[in-house]
Design a protein around this motif. Structure first.
Motif, PDB file in Angstrom:
ATOM      1  N   GLU A  32       0.829  -1.207   0.000  1.00 46.83           N
ATOM      2  CA  GLU A  32       0.000   0.000   0.000  1.00 46.83           C
ATOM      3  C   GLU A  32       0.868   1.264   0.000  1.00 46.83           C
ATOM      4  OE1 GLU A  32      -3.351   2.015   2.891  1.00 46.83           O
ATOM      5  OE2 GLU A  32      -3.080  -0.141   2.928  1.00 46.83           O
ATOM      6  N   ALA A  33       1.948   1.238   0.775  1.00 45.89           N
ATOM      7  CA  ALA A  33       2.839   2.388   0.881  1.00 45.89           C
ATOM      8  C   ALA A  33       3.749   2.515  -0.335  1.00 45.89           C
ATOM      9  CB  ALA A  33       3.681   2.273   2.148  1.00 45.89           C
ATOM     10  N   GLU A  48       3.805  10.794  10.821  1.00 46.46           N
ATOM     11  CA  GLU A  48       4.616  11.215   9.671  1.00 46.46           C
ATOM     12  C   GLU A  48       4.612  10.152   8.576  1.00 46.46           C
ATOM     13  OE1 GLU A  48       7.939  13.941  12.005  1.00 46.46           O
ATOM     14  OE2 GLU A  48       8.291  11.795  11.778  1.00 46.46           O
ATOM     15  N   ALA A  50       2.382   7.806   8.075  1.00 43.29           N
ATOM     16  CA  ALA A  50       1.048   7.701   7.483  1.00 43.29           C
ATOM     17  C   ALA A  50       0.821   8.814   6.465  1.00 43.29           C
ATOM     18  CB  ALA A  50      -0.019   7.746   8.572  1.00 43.29           C
ATOM     19  N   GLU A  51       1.232  10.020   6.820  1.00 39.51           N
ATOM     20  CA  GLU A  51       1.052  11.138   5.897  1.00 39.51           C
ATOM     21  C   GLU A  51       1.936  10.984   4.659  1.00 39.51           C
ATOM     22  OE1 GLU A  51       1.332  15.004   7.653  1.00 39.51           O
ATOM     23  OE2 GLU A  51       1.668  15.962   5.724  1.00 39.51           O
ATOM     24  N   LYS A  52       3.187  10.636   4.882  1.00 38.73           N
ATOM     25  CA  LYS A  52       4.150  10.521   3.784  1.00 38.73           C
ATOM     26  C   LYS A  52       3.752   9.451   2.774  1.00 38.73           C
ATOM     27  CE  LYS A  52       8.470  10.819   5.034  1.00 38.73           C
ATOM     28  NZ  LYS A  52       9.818  10.469   5.553  1.00 38.73           N
ATOM     29  N   TYR A  53       3.208   8.340   3.282  1.00 45.10           N
ATOM     30  CA  TYR A  53       2.910   7.212   2.395  1.00 45.10           C
ATOM     31  C   TYR A  53       1.404   6.995   2.198  1.00 45.10           C
ATOM     32  CZ  TYR A  53       7.846   6.559   2.893  1.00 45.10           C
ATOM     33  OH  TYR A  53       9.204   6.780   2.873  1.00 45.10           O
ATOM     34  N   LYS A  54       0.616   8.013   2.546  1.00 45.92           N
ATOM     35  CA  LYS A  54      -0.828   7.998   2.291  1.00 45.92           C
ATOM     36  C   LYS A  54      -1.522   6.780   2.924  1.00 45.92           C
ATOM     37  CE  LYS A  54      -0.219  11.500  -0.562  1.00 45.92           C
ATOM     38  NZ  LYS A  54       0.320  12.627   0.139  1.00 45.92           N
ATOM     39  N   LEU A  55      -1.162   6.504   4.179  1.00 43.60           N
ATOM     40  CA  LEU A  55      -1.780   5.406   4.919  1.00 43.60           C
ATOM     41  C   LEU A  55      -2.842   5.966   5.849  1.00 43.60           C
ATOM     42  CD1 LEU A  55       1.505   3.530   5.895  1.00 43.60           C
ATOM     43  CD2 LEU A  55      -0.056   2.975   4.013  1.00 43.60           C
ATOM     44  N   ASP A  56      -3.820   5.166   6.149  1.00 43.23           N
ATOM     45  CA  ASP A  56      -4.881   5.560   7.080  1.00 43.23           C
ATOM     46  C   ASP A  56      -4.325   5.448   8.507  1.00 43.23           C
ATOM     47  OD1 ASP A  56      -7.033   5.575   8.867  1.00 43.23           O
ATOM     48  OD2 ASP A  56      -8.379   4.666   7.408  1.00 43.23           O
TER      49      ASP A  56
END
Length: 77
Positions: A32-33, A48, A50-56
């Motif tokens: 996913e990342a 950080e 989660a935001e960087k790799y568009k994770l929930d």
């Protein structure tokens, strides 16, 4: 023992150091990342990463919390 809630300000390294079994959660999210989170975000906070790799983030915290609690229950036996 009650597991303290995991918070977004913990680094991946802190989580992994305390609950080694959480590696499976990070590995599962690699696709996913699009990267190995433990290679590219080990020193990032959960927020950080989660935001960087568009994770929930909420899902990440929930999954990590479940593993941490299961680990501690197993250690109590």
């Amino acid at each position: 023992m009650t597991t303290e809630p995991l918070t977004p300000d913990l680094t991946l390294l802190e989580v992994l150091s305390r609950w080694r079994q959480t590696e499976a959660v990070f590995r599962r999210l690699e696709e996913e990342a699009g990267v190995c989170l433990l290679c590219h975000a080990l020193f990032d906070t959960l927020a950080e990463a989660a935001e960087k790799y568009k994770l929930d983030l909420e899902r990440l915290l929930t999954e990590l919390q479940a593993v941490a609690e299961a680990t501690e229950k197993e250690e109590e036996k």
